[in-house]
Write a protein that holds these residues in place. Structure first.
Motif, mmCIF file in Angstrom:
data_model
loop_
_atom_site.group_PDB
_atom_site.id
_atom_site.type_symbol
_atom_site.label_atom_id
_atom_site.label_comp_id
_atom_site.label_asym_id
_atom_site.label_seq_id
_atom_site.Cartn_x
_atom_site.Cartn_y
_atom_site.Cartn_z
ATOM 1 N N HIS A 1 0.804 -1.229 0.000
ATOM 2 C CA HIS A 1 0.000 0.000 0.000
ATOM 3 C C HIS A 1 0.836 1.278 0.000
ATOM 4 C CE1 HIS A 1 -3.706 -2.281 0.559
ATOM 5 N NE2 HIS A 1 -3.092 -2.980 1.502
ATOM 6 N N GLY A 2 2.158 1.147 0.003
ATOM 7 C CA GLY A 2 3.010 2.331 -0.058
ATOM 8 C C GLY A 2 3.038 3.157 1.207
ATOM 9 N N ILE A 3 2.648 2.562 2.342
ATOM 10 C CA ILE A 3 2.665 3.281 3.619
ATOM 11 C C ILE A 3 4.015 3.019 4.284
ATOM 12 C CG2 ILE A 3 1.572 3.550 5.880
ATOM 13 C CD1 ILE A 3 -1.034 2.622 4.596
ATOM 14 N N CYS B 1 -6.227 2.060 9.347
ATOM 15 C CA CYS B 1 -5.243 3.087 9.003
ATOM 16 C C CYS B 1 -5.967 4.408 8.738
ATOM 17 C CB CYS B 1 -4.463 2.686 7.748
ATOM 18 S SG CYS B 1 -3.510 1.161 7.930
ATOM 19 N N PRO B 2 -5.237 5.522 8.768
ATOM 20 C CA PRO B 2 -5.874 6.800 8.423
ATOM 21 C C PRO B 2 -6.511 6.786 7.039
ATOM 22 C CG PRO B 2 -3.729 7.177 9.431
ATOM 23 C CD PRO B 2 -3.844 5.695 9.221
ATOM 24 N N GLN B 3 -5.990 5.951 6.139
ATOM 25 C CA GLN B 3 -6.540 5.853 4.784
ATOM 26 C C GLN B 3 -7.801 4.984 4.734
ATOM 27 O OE1 GLN B 3 -3.486 5.333 5.796
ATOM 28 N NE2 GLN B 3 -1.961 6.230 4.444
#
Length: 275
Positions: free
Chosen positions: A229-231, A256-258
């Motif tokens: 996810h690129g986090i 997550c915040p997303q």
């Protein structure tokens, strides 16, 4: 100083135990004897660093601790780290090189020293930049008066993608002073591919530890969030997740915040690699 050593010896006997104290006491005696050559009293920590170096003081950390606790020595962690960084820089500059690469890195070193003097860069950043410049020169194997070309630089980036940022300053120096005409940054698509490949390597390197550590699950999820996810930055302590299957594949739902994100479990991913 002899009285000081006697007091230290009595303390070390209780602090370390008779066996450990007996094994180390000769080395500690040598330290106090050398300390007497430096000063009749305990000198400031900066003087100790100059004389013994940070590494030398680490080898006698027990008497240094005693001096700080019972004899007024004020230990400065910042000064110790600065001394270590300075010696690392010195080591880089003293590496054996041909005259031409030495001329190139010496010129860049002077630029970094100027920036250090004006506060434009930290000592650690200067050391990392110098290390990357040295590694690039070693990789390029320049002949006399030859310049690093784009092919050599691209090869270095492929070999050491993590140094892209730290070697940028040296490339800029070569472009400005020697008109090298180099691209200071790799292609954006290439950089993304290298970043993704690195994150996948980190995932794969975790797999052998699957049954060895109690915190493996949270470590896996942090790395999996980065890869899938690129986090890139998330605290393991702050993770909120539950086991959850997706289309028959075991994994985890993570808050997550997303939003709620899903990653596969380590066992599932391992089987995917094998297949």
């Amino acid at each position: 100083m002899a009285q000081r050593f006697e007091r230290f010896g009595s303390w070390a006997l209780l602090e370390l135990g008779p066996k450990a104290a007996a094994l180390k006491i000769n080395a500690y005696y040598d330290f106090f004897k050398e300390l007497e050559n430096v000063s009749q009293d305990v000198p400031p920590y900066a003087h100790l660093l100059r004389h013994f170096s940070a590494e030398g003081l680490r080898r006698v950390r027990v008497p240094v601790r005693w001096l700080s606790e019972f004899d007024g020595l004020v230990v400065c962690a910042q000064a110790r780290e600065a001394d270590s960084e300075q010696r690392r820089v010195q080591g880089i500059m003293e590496q054996p090189r041909e005259p031409w690469p030495q001329q190139l890195i010496a010129g860049y070193h002077r630029i970094l020293q100027s920036r250090l003097a004006t506060g434009g860069i930290s000592l650690r950043s200067a050391r990392l930049a110098l290390r990357s410049a040295s590694d690039l020169l070693d990789h390029s194997r320049l002949k006399a008066a030859a310049m690093i070309d784009q092919k050599a630089l691209d090869g270095y980036w492929c070999k050491s993608p993590g140094t892209v940022a730290s070697v940028t300053g040296f490339i800029g120096y070569l472009n400005q002073v020697y008109s090298a005409g180099l691209n200071s940054r790799p292609d954006a698509n290439w950089a993304r591919q290298q970043k993704l490949a690195k994150r996948e390597r980190e995932l794969v390197e975790l797999l052998p530890q699957r049954d060895e550590t109690s915190d493996f699950e949270s470590r896996w999820i942090v790395k999996a969030l980065a890869y899938f996810h690129g986090i890139g930055r998330i605290s393991r302590k702050a993770l909120v997740y539950v086991p959850a299957a997706y289309q028959g594949t075991a994994g985890f739902n993570i808050e997550c915040p997303q939003g709620v994100l899903w990653v596969p479990s380590a066992g599932t991913y391992e089987r995917t690699i094998v297949d």
